[in-house]
Structure formats: structure tokens, C-alpha cells
Design an enzyme around this catalytic site. Sequence first.
Site: not given
Ligand code: F6R
Length: 240
Positions: A67, A136, A138, A143
Site C-alpha cells: 500500500d 482494528n 486491518h 479497513e
Molecule cells: C503497512 C500496512 C499496515 C500495517 C499495520 C500495522 O504496509 O499495510 O496494514 O501493517 O497498520 O502497522 P504497524 O506495524 O506500524 O503496527
Amino acid sequence: MRVIICENYEEVSKEAAKLVAGLVNLKPDCILGLATGSTPVGMYNNLIELYKKGELDFSQVKSFNLDEYYPIAKSNENSYDYFMNDVLFEHINIKKENINIPNGEAKDADKECKEYEEKLNASGGVDLQILGIGVNGHIGFNEPDENLIAVTHKTGLTESTIEANARFFESKDQVPTMALTMGIASILKSKKIVLLANGKAKHNAVKALLNDEITTSNPATMLKVHNDVVLICDKEAYNG
Ligand code: F6R
């Protein structure tokens, strides 16, 4: 889903790096699906170390990132393009032309997403997808919602994600509210998926992933339909 419970974050990072390194050694022209955020940084550090010791060669590896914020300039320190160069790409011998990240600078987001998905499909598919998990539930920027778009698409970020990601920005209102993300179907096409989670903040998401039924209100639960997912988490994420 196979679950590997580690003592701490360092161990999570080492275990994950071992799996990636094993694949790169076995299949030097493999396709890696990569994630940003804090979680995979330790794994990237381990991979850089192995590369520097001459134990890993990324010269034929291709990568697809999950992403990118939208819109965002690649030169913006908070763009995932900038982040990936900073934490991994500029420290290893992966070729620039083999790196794929959704383009946050694209004028036409829908066209960019369509082309990204096509490129992903034409590549033959990701061999190993690294994922983090949002508080959450995701994955990528898919989301929780009533309906989800299956393939790469433009999406809005939830308040909880904006809050969680604000730590990287000077203030919360600087966090972009939109992103381009691979969809759940794009992710599930990967041959193997390695999901990383550490820390108490991820406990509820991990618990729901392991115990709840499949629901779009917790996108990570959709990983249950894949037959080769490994969850590597530390004790805090597993036990709370
Ligand atoms: C990042 C992504 C997100 C993160 C998630 C956890 O490319 O796609 O889904 O993996 O938000 O983020 P952290 O590792 O910062 O807790």
C-alpha cells in the site's frame, strides 16, 4: 494457521527474516510482498545484516508493496516509497526496476490501482507476503467495513488507523486520509503469507484473528481461507 509464539520482538524479527532468507536462497528470483509500518522493521534489519555478511543476494528478487498513502509525493518522508528505501531497499542489492509500490503521485488513482493489480497478476504472483496487522484488524489498508473491494483500490482510512499512524507525523491532521491498497483477494493470491504482530496493542486483533469467524469487520479473519499462513507473534500480542 500455523502460530509461532516468540519471547519478544527481536525473536519475531529473527524468525520472520529466517523464512524470507530461506525462500530467497531457495528461489533467488522469488517475488516478495512487503509491508511498511513499525512491525517489519526488525525483520528488514536482520535481512540487511544477512546481505552484508554475503549470505543473501537480492539481485533477482522482485517486490510488491501492499500500500501507499494517497496522494503523497515519493520525496515525502512519510510516504511508503521513502520508507521502504530508507529501511530496506537502499541497503541491499535489489534492482530499482524490480521494486513495485503503488504510486501515491498518480494523477488517476483508479487507473494506477488497475495497472498495479494487472502487474501483480502478470508477475506470476507473490511467493511470500509479509503482513502486519492494524489494531482494528486491518491488513494492508483494508479497513473494517460492511463491504470490501477485493482487488487493489483507493480507500479511506479509519479514525483508529489515522490515530495509530499519527506517531510518524508531526500532528494527527497531517496523516493522509486516503490510501491505495492491495485488496484482500490480491493478498490471498500469495502462495505463502507471514503475518507479524508484537506488543499488547495488537492482542485484541490477534485474538479475534484466531478465534472469531470470518467477517469484513475484521479483515484479518479473511486470512483463514488461505491454506499457508504463518502468524509470528510475541507473547504480549498472543497473551495480552
Ligand atoms: C503497512 C500496512 C499496515 C500495517 C499495520 C500495522 O504496509 O499495510 O496494514 O501493517 O497498520 O502497522 P504497524 O506495524 O506500524 O503496527
